[in-house]
Design an enzyme around this catalytic site. Structure first.
Site, PDB file in Angstrom:
ATOM      1  N   ARG A  23       0.829  -1.215   0.000  1.00  0.00           N
ATOM      2  CA  ARG A  23       0.000   0.000   0.000  1.00  0.00           C
ATOM      3  C   ARG A  23       0.869   1.273   0.000  1.00  0.00           C
ATOM      4  NH1 ARG A  23      -5.573   0.100   1.282  1.00  0.00           N
ATOM      5  NH2 ARG A  23      -6.379  -1.994   1.500  1.00  0.00           N
ATOM      6  N   ARG A  27      -2.961   6.904   1.462  1.00  0.00           N
ATOM      7  CA  ARG A  27      -3.367   8.057   2.262  1.00  0.00           C
ATOM      8  C   ARG A  27      -2.301   8.640   3.176  1.00  0.00           C
ATOM      9  NH1 ARG A  27      -8.986   5.564   4.343  1.00  0.00           N
ATOM     10  NH2 ARG A  27      -7.627   3.755   4.439  1.00  0.00           N
ATOM     11  N   ARG A  36      -6.267  13.052  -4.340  1.00  0.00           N
ATOM     12  CA  ARG A  36      -7.550  12.507  -3.869  1.00  0.00           C
ATOM     13  C   ARG A  36      -8.537  13.604  -3.492  1.00  0.00           C
ATOM     14  NH1 ARG A  36     -11.326  10.569  -2.284  1.00  0.00           N
ATOM     15  NH2 ARG A  36     -11.384   8.965  -0.689  1.00  0.00           N
ATOM     16  N   ASP A  72      -7.530  -1.306  -7.053  1.00  0.00           N
ATOM     17  CA  ASP A  72      -8.044  -1.944  -5.848  1.00  0.00           C
ATOM     18  C   ASP A  72      -8.511  -3.348  -6.192  1.00  0.00           C
ATOM     19  OD1 ASP A  72      -8.781  -0.982  -2.903  1.00  0.00           O
ATOM     20  OD2 ASP A  72     -10.232  -2.469  -3.569  1.00  0.00           O
ATOM     21  N   TYR A 147     -16.194  -9.940   0.381  1.00  0.00           N
ATOM     22  CA  TYR A 147     -16.786  -8.611   0.148  1.00  0.00           C
ATOM     23  C   TYR A 147     -18.138  -8.732  -0.548  1.00  0.00           C
ATOM     24  CZ  TYR A 147     -12.494  -6.440   1.706  1.00  0.00           C
ATOM     25  OH  TYR A 147     -11.440  -6.025   2.486  1.00  0.00           O
TER      26      TYR A 147
HETATM   27  O1  1CP Z   1       0.294   1.239  -3.468  1.00  0.00           O
HETATM   28  C1  1CP Z   1      -0.648   0.464  -3.276  1.00  0.00           C
HETATM   29  O2  1CP Z   1      -0.456  -0.692  -2.845  1.00  0.00           O
HETATM   30  C2  1CP Z   1      -2.017   0.975  -3.550  1.00  0.00           C
HETATM   31  C3  1CP Z   1      -2.878   0.089  -4.384  1.00  0.00           C
HETATM   32  C4  1CP Z   1      -3.880  -0.717  -3.566  1.00  0.00           C
HETATM   33  C5  1CP Z   1      -3.854  -2.094  -3.319  1.00  0.00           C
HETATM   34  C6  1CP Z   1      -2.756  -3.068  -3.691  1.00  0.00           C
HETATM   35  C7  1CP Z   1      -5.065  -0.203  -2.984  1.00  0.00           C
HETATM   36  C8  1CP Z   1      -5.486   1.205  -2.986  1.00  0.00           C
HETATM   37  N1  1CP Z   1      -5.773  -1.258  -2.479  1.00  0.00           N
HETATM   38  C9  1CP Z   1      -5.062  -2.417  -2.646  1.00  0.00           C
HETATM   39  C10 1CP Z   1      -5.450  -3.783  -2.296  1.00  0.00           C
HETATM   40  C11 1CP Z   1      -6.605  -4.000  -1.396  1.00  0.00           C
HETATM   41  N2  1CP Z   1      -7.800  -3.346  -1.348  1.00  0.00           N
HETATM   42  C12 1CP Z   1      -6.658  -5.073  -0.452  1.00  0.00           C
HETATM   43  C13 1CP Z   1      -5.580  -6.104  -0.287  1.00  0.00           C
HETATM   44  C14 1CP Z   1      -4.431  -5.606   0.524  1.00  0.00           C
HETATM   45  C15 1CP Z   1      -4.719  -5.436   2.006  1.00  0.00           C
HETATM   46  O3  1CP Z   1      -5.112  -6.408   2.661  1.00  0.00           O
HETATM   47  O4  1CP Z   1      -4.509  -4.318   2.502  1.00  0.00           O
HETATM   48  C16 1CP Z   1      -7.904  -4.999   0.195  1.00  0.00           C
HETATM   49  C17 1CP Z   1      -8.428  -5.919   1.280  1.00  0.00           C
HETATM   50  C18 1CP Z   1      -8.625  -3.907  -0.369  1.00  0.00           C
HETATM   51  C19 1CP Z   1     -10.023  -3.483  -0.045  1.00  0.00           C
HETATM   52  C20 1CP Z   1     -10.133  -2.075   0.367  1.00  0.00           C
HETATM   53  N3  1CP Z   1      -9.787  -1.009  -0.418  1.00  0.00           N
HETATM   54  C21 1CP Z   1     -10.611  -1.547   1.590  1.00  0.00           C
HETATM   55  C22 1CP Z   1     -11.223  -2.372   2.727  1.00  0.00           C
HETATM   56  C23 1CP Z   1     -10.249  -2.989   3.656  1.00  0.00           C
HETATM   57  C24 1CP Z   1     -11.045  -3.765   4.710  1.00  0.00           C
HETATM   58  O5  1CP Z   1     -10.658  -3.650   5.895  1.00  0.00           O
HETATM   59  O6  1CP Z   1     -12.008  -4.457   4.389  1.00  0.00           O
HETATM   60  C25 1CP Z   1     -10.510  -0.158   1.547  1.00  0.00           C
HETATM   61  C26 1CP Z   1     -10.881   0.845   2.609  1.00  0.00           C
HETATM   62  C27 1CP Z   1      -9.966   0.162   0.261  1.00  0.00           C
HETATM   63  C28 1CP Z   1      -9.721   1.537  -0.265  1.00  0.00           C
HETATM   64  C29 1CP Z   1      -8.375   1.833  -0.778  1.00  0.00           C
HETATM   65  N4  1CP Z   1      -7.667   1.046  -1.685  1.00  0.00           N
HETATM   66  C30 1CP Z   1      -6.485   1.664  -2.006  1.00  0.00           C
HETATM   67  C31 1CP Z   1      -6.439   2.913  -1.274  1.00  0.00           C
HETATM   68  C32 1CP Z   1      -5.334   3.925  -1.338  1.00  0.00           C
HETATM   69  C33 1CP Z   1      -7.618   3.001  -0.518  1.00  0.00           C
HETATM   70  C34 1CP Z   1      -8.039   4.173   0.358  1.00  0.00           C
HETATM   71  C35 1CP Z   1      -9.032   4.946  -0.418  1.00  0.00           C
HETATM   72  C36 1CP Z   1      -8.997   6.428  -0.175  1.00  0.00           C
HETATM   73  O7  1CP Z   1      -8.198   7.151  -0.795  1.00  0.00           O
HETATM   74  O8  1CP Z   1      -9.847   6.886   0.608  1.00  0.00           O
END
Ligand code: 1CP
Length: 339
Positions: A23, A27, A36, A72, A147
């Site tokens: 990640r 943020r 964003r 994502d 999900y």
């Molecule tokens: O540099 C990077 O790695 C960013 C790219 C990226 C990746 C690889 C994002 C951006 N999301 C992910 C994968 C992702 N998304 C996973 C697998 C990795 C992990 O376990 O952390 C999962 C479970 C998600 C689902 C997801 N996306 C959630 C829910 C998490 C949960 O607890 O259920 C949320 C809140 C997101 C939003 C998200 N995705 C990525 C960002 C930067 C954000 C935040 C969004 C924002 O800007 O508000």
């Protein structure tokens, strides 16, 4: 071109331990917040020029050895025909969760080049810019299924386990559809120019080992088998998966991602020739710099017998992490592992 990361994926000796941060675009970076501020998260994901910009931000700032596509894991699920919303402060929401066969029948197996063309375009654009390898990714079928069944994030996975145990045919049919979608999606990313592929199984660790073996493992194994033709290294990350290590290795992944709950040296002893990626606790980035450096040195030392080690956090970087601590961590990994 810096391909230290790809060498480590293949288990080759490297001049130093490569690092990227799970990640790494997101943020915690003020540069990301700025982008964003003008668009919603889904708009960002669907605008290739902006995805390129935020993918590059941590490469320039942190000095990491690999880039990961900004997207994502939920994007291909939306392409299957579901409605996906992101609610500020609450995360992802699927307002129409899958509860029965009729719901499942409505989902399609999308053509990735048509329904997620913006992802493939982002990959093509990034390859023109990057001096480090580009990682493409998808969610593992079990994690994706949670999900769709829960209608968003969950803590206890009641609906998911209820479907597994009381409607196994429906659950398996759904896993099959997600698996076929994911395989096509990752094959398309490979064709567009991704140089490694990571499969995120963020919720695998909520399953008993016997349930992981029945309900999750066969689908990940199928995807990895179907990706062999691409010739790309495949990284499988089963979060909270210390008890699933041997089964995770049986998927045929080239690299296993490790969370911080296991000592990386102990993991290496349990594995054959599979490379490892990890595994600093993301919250360790809050430690004073000398202690952070010591921890990083310990991980590098514990992983010395690995057939390839890619340094990473054990899970995603927390949104309130000071960026300069992440930058320092990258410098320490390079300095301490330099041969
Ligand atoms: O540099 C990077 O790695 C960013 C790219 C990226 C990746 C690889 C994002 C951006 N999301 C992910 C994968 C992702 N998304 C996973 C697998 C990795 C992990 O376990 O952390 C999962 C479970 C998600 C689902 C997801 N996306 C959630 C829910 C998490 C949960 O607890 O259920 C949320 C809140 C997101 C939003 C998200 N995705 C990525 C960002 C930067 C954000 C935040 C969004 C924002 O800007 O508000």
């Amino acid at each position: 071109m810096n391909d230290t990361f790809l060498q480590a994926c293949r288990g080759e000796k490297t001049d130093y331990t490569p690092i990227w941060i799970m990640r790494q675009a997101g943020r915690y970076l003020p540069q990301y917040q700025k982008v964003r501020g003008n668009v919603t998260f889904l708009e960002l994901c669907k605008t290739p020029e902006l995805c390129v910009e935020v993918t590059l931000q941590p490469i320039d700032y942190l000095g990491v050895d690999a880039a990961i596509l900004f997207s994502d894991i939920l994007i291909p699920l939306e392409a299957m025909g579901t409605t996906l919303e992101f609610h500020e402060g609450r995360g992802p929401v699927f307002p129409n969760p899958i509860t029965n066969q009729a719901d499942l029948d409505k989902l399609i197996i999308p053509d990735p080049n048509e329904h997620t063309a913006f992802v493939m375009e982002t990959i093509r654009l990034l390859r023109q810019e990057l001096q480090v390898p580009l990682i493409g990714f998808a969610g593992a079928p079990f994690t994706c299924a949670t999900y769709l069944i829960e209608g968003g994030s969950s803590k206890v996975f009641w609906e998911t386990k209820k479907m597994m145990y009381t409607c196994p045919e429906l659950f398996h049919a759904m896993m099959d559809k997600i698996t076929r979608t994911t395989t096509l999606y990752l094959q398309a990313q490979a064709k567009a120019g991704a140089q490694a592929l990571q499969i995120f199984d963020s919720w695998a660790g909520v399953l008993a080992p016997c349930d992981f073996e029945t309900y999750a493992l066969p689908y990940v194994t199928q995807i990895i088998a179907d990706l062999q033709d691409s010739g790309l290294p495949i990284i499988y990350f089963a979060n909270n998966g210390a008890t699933l290590l041997e089964m995770s290795e049986s998927t045929g992944a080239d690299v296993l991602g490790l969370d911080w709950r296991i000592n990386i040296g102990d993991a290496v002893k349990r594995l054959g020739r599979t490379a490892v990626q990890g595994n600093l606790d993301p919250f360790s980035l809050l430690l004073p710099k000398d202690e952070l450096k010591k921890r990083i040195g310990n991980i590098i030392n514990d992983a010395r017998d690995a057939h390839g080690h890619i340094f990473n956090l054990g899970h995603g970087i927390h949104q309130f992490t000071p960026p300069e601590q992440a930058k320092a961590a990258v410098e320490y990994v390079h300095e301490l592992s330099c041969k």
